[in-house]
Design a protein around this motif. Structure first.
Motif, PDB file in Angstrom:
ATOM      1  N   ASN A  43       0.712  -1.175   0.109  1.00 42.14           N
ATOM      2  CA  ASN A  43      -0.111  -0.101   0.180  1.00 42.14           C
ATOM      3  C   ASN A  43       0.885   1.332  -0.040  1.00 42.14           C
ATOM      4  OD1 ASN A  43      -2.447   1.460   0.012  1.00 42.14           O
ATOM      5  ND2 ASN A  43      -2.664   1.321   2.308  1.00 42.14           N
ATOM      6  N   ILE A  44       2.084   1.039   0.558  1.00 38.40           N
ATOM      7  CA  ILE A  44       2.851   2.542   0.670  1.00 38.40           C
ATOM      8  C   ILE A  44       3.206   2.911  -0.828  1.00 38.40           C
ATOM      9  CG2 ILE A  44       5.195   1.226   0.651  1.00 38.40           C
ATOM     10  CD1 ILE A  44       5.753   3.382   2.684  1.00 38.40           C
ATOM     11  N   TYR A  45       3.343   1.899  -1.725  1.00 37.19           N
ATOM     12  CA  TYR A  45       3.637   2.319  -2.895  1.00 37.19           C
ATOM     13  C   TYR A  45       2.370   2.850  -3.884  1.00 37.19           C
ATOM     14  CZ  TYR A  45       8.006  -0.116  -2.153  1.00 37.19           C
ATOM     15  OH  TYR A  45       9.119  -0.381  -1.621  1.00 37.19           O
ATOM     16  N   ARG A  46       1.236   2.928  -3.311  1.00 45.13           N
ATOM     17  CA  ARG A  46       0.293   3.803  -3.777  1.00 45.13           C
ATOM     18  C   ARG A  46       0.519   5.343  -3.470  1.00 45.13           C
ATOM     19  NH1 ARG A  46      -4.611   2.997  -1.372  1.00 45.13           N
ATOM     20  NH2 ARG A  46      -5.483   3.964  -2.837  1.00 45.13           N
ATOM     21  N   GLN A 101       6.352   6.207  -5.045  1.00 48.91           N
ATOM     22  CA  GLN A 101       6.896   5.139  -6.037  1.00 48.91           C
ATOM     23  C   GLN A 101       7.812   4.338  -5.392  1.00 48.91           C
ATOM     24  OE1 GLN A 101       7.450   7.270  -9.755  1.00 48.91           O
ATOM     25  NE2 GLN A 101       5.284   7.750  -9.895  1.00 48.91           N
ATOM     26  N   SER A 102       8.639   5.054  -4.707  1.00 49.47           N
ATOM     27  CA  SER A 102       9.979   4.384  -4.299  1.00 49.47           C
ATOM     28  C   SER A 102      10.578   5.115  -2.597  1.00 49.47           C
ATOM     29  CB  SER A 102      11.099   4.477  -5.318  1.00 49.47           C
ATOM     30  OG  SER A 102      11.385   5.869  -5.445  1.00 49.47           O
ATOM     31  N   LYS A 103      11.523   4.431  -2.552  1.00 49.69           N
ATOM     32  CA  LYS A 103      12.023   5.260  -1.221  1.00 49.69           C
ATOM     33  C   LYS A 103      12.605   6.425  -1.586  1.00 49.69           C
ATOM     34  CE  LYS A 103      15.902   3.393   0.687  1.00 49.69           C
ATOM     35  NZ  LYS A 103      16.759   2.478   1.524  1.00 49.69           N
ATOM     36  N   ASN A 153      12.769  12.423  -0.887  1.00 46.17           N
ATOM     37  CA  ASN A 153      12.677  13.629  -1.439  1.00 46.17           C
ATOM     38  C   ASN A 153      11.324  14.288  -1.270  1.00 46.17           C
ATOM     39  OD1 ASN A 153      15.218  13.135  -2.879  1.00 46.17           O
ATOM     40  ND2 ASN A 153      14.238  12.274  -4.604  1.00 46.17           N
ATOM     41  N   TYR A 154      10.394  13.907  -1.245  1.00 40.51           N
ATOM     42  CA  TYR A 154       9.161  14.358  -0.824  1.00 40.51           C
ATOM     43  C   TYR A 154       9.191  15.135   0.477  1.00 40.51           C
ATOM     44  CZ  TYR A 154       4.134  14.874   0.652  1.00 40.51           C
ATOM     45  OH  TYR A 154       2.765  15.717   0.946  1.00 40.51           O
ATOM     46  N   ILE A 155       9.961  14.406   1.426  1.00 44.73           N
ATOM     47  CA  ILE A 155       9.972  14.925   2.985  1.00 44.73           C
ATOM     48  C   ILE A 155      11.224  15.926   3.010  1.00 44.73           C
ATOM     49  CG2 ILE A 155      10.832  14.579   5.319  1.00 44.73           C
ATOM     50  CD1 ILE A 155       9.741  11.755   4.893  1.00 44.73           C
ATOM     51  N   MET A 156      12.436  15.929   2.055  1.00 42.34           N
ATOM     52  CA  MET A 156      13.552  16.732   2.214  1.00 42.34           C
ATOM     53  C   MET A 156      13.551  17.990   1.040  1.00 42.34           C
ATOM     54  SD  MET A 156      15.119  15.479   4.707  1.00 42.34           S
ATOM     55  CE  MET A 156      14.477  14.033   5.489  1.00 42.34           C
ATOM     56  N   ASP A 157      12.953  17.825   0.209  1.00 46.65           N
ATOM     57  CA  ASP A 157      12.833  18.960  -0.965  1.00 46.65           C
ATOM     58  C   ASP A 157      12.355  20.286  -0.321  1.00 46.65           C
ATOM     59  OD1 ASP A 157      14.077  17.301  -2.854  1.00 46.65           O
ATOM     60  OD2 ASP A 157      12.203  17.225  -4.149  1.00 46.65           O
ATOM     61  N   PRO A 158      11.233  20.184   0.500  1.00 51.61           N
ATOM     62  CA  PRO A 158      10.885  21.512   1.030  1.00 51.61           C
ATOM     63  C   PRO A 158      11.854  22.141   2.097  1.00 51.61           C
ATOM     64  CG  PRO A 158       9.099  19.882   0.900  1.00 51.61           C
ATOM     65  CD  PRO A 158      10.165  19.097   0.747  1.00 51.61           C
ATOM     66  N   VAL A 159      12.504  21.253   2.770  1.00 55.00           N
ATOM     67  CA  VAL A 159      13.467  21.692   3.878  1.00 55.00           C
ATOM     68  C   VAL A 159      14.777  22.437   3.056  1.00 55.00           C
ATOM     69  CG1 VAL A 159      15.153  20.864   5.532  1.00 55.00           C
ATOM     70  CG2 VAL A 159      12.839  19.935   5.350  1.00 55.00           C
ATOM     71  N   TRP A 160      15.090  21.755   1.937  1.00 54.30           N
ATOM     72  CA  TRP A 160      16.316  22.224   1.357  1.00 54.30           C
ATOM     73  C   TRP A 160      15.864  23.641   0.771  1.00 54.30           C
ATOM     74  CZ3 TRP A 160      21.147  22.481   1.558  1.00 54.30           C
ATOM     75  CH2 TRP A 160      21.896  22.716   0.334  1.00 54.30           C
ATOM     76  N   LYS A 161      14.914  23.653   0.163  1.00 56.04           N
ATOM     77  CA  LYS A 161      14.357  24.817  -0.427  1.00 56.04           C
ATOM     78  C   LYS A 161      14.352  26.034   0.438  1.00 56.04           C
ATOM     79  CE  LYS A 161      10.425  26.829  -3.073  1.00 56.04           C
ATOM     80  NZ  LYS A 161       9.143  26.510  -3.582  1.00 56.04           N
TER      81      LYS A 161
END
Length: 193
Positions: free
Chosen positions: A43-46, A49-51, A56-64
């Motif tokens: 279900n996590i892959y719904r 798509q991948s680890k 990146n979903y978590i870290m991209d806003p932080v880095w920005k």
């Protein structure tokens, strides 16, 4: 058609933060993240798509936010560093993204952020050099070796990491130590170079 649920996505992100912080990007397991989020591994892959996609979903806003703050325009004092504004910016990021910052600086090997410390040092070093250069030129001075900006920036980034590691969620102590560190590195820097 199945719909994605926001509360499930939030549970996945919380679980992933714990996993990435306690292990690292490389050692983290999507199966463990799913289990701790209360969903099946499939279900996590719904949701992601991948680890890599999840990380990146978590870290991209932080880095920005971090890079935006580095390049924010501050009104400079005679020491060229608006210590209060810089501290406020660091604390804003720290309070909002404490775990994420720790992961970026310590546990991101194998991800697109594995060299984030070096990138952060480079960004800060460039800002220091670019913004101090006109003042040196106006005074007919020059820095003998501009690599000193890289050394100072590296010390600042490493110090922030050490403060985070030592203080955790003790924001009062983080703020006090960060202020002392920035003051030690920046006060009268222009005159000391």
């Amino acid at each position: 058609m199945q719909y994605l649920k926001d509360d499930v996505k939030e549970a996945i992100v919380r679980s992933a933060l714990m996993e990435f912080k306690s292990k690292s990007y490389l050692e983290a397991s999507m199966r463990t993240i799913a289990k701790n989020a209360g969903i099946t591994a499939g279900n996590i892959y719904r949701y992601f798509q991948s680890k890599d996609d999840l990380f990146n979903y978590i870290m991209d806003p932080v880095w920005k936010d971090v890079t935006r703050i580095i390049f924010d325009n501050y009104e400079y004092t005679e020491d060229f560093f608006p210590i209060t504004e810089i501290i406020n910016s660091i604390m804003y990021i720290y309070k909002r993204f404490n775990a994420e910052l720790f992961i970026l600086l310590n546990n991101s090997k194998g991800s697109k952020y594995e060299n984030v410390k070096e990138r952060l040092v480079s960004l800060i070093s460039k800002r220091l050099e670019d913004e101090m250069a006109p003042f040196f030129k106006a005074d007919n001075r020059e820095v003998k070796d501009t690599f000193i900006f890289n050394i100072i920036s590296n010390a600042v980034v490493e110090s922030i990491y050490l403060i985070m590691k030592e203080c955790g969620d003790d924001y009062v102590r983080v703020e006090a130590l960060t202020k002392q560190m920035i003051t030690a590195f920046a006060k009268d820097l222009y005159h000391r170079l």
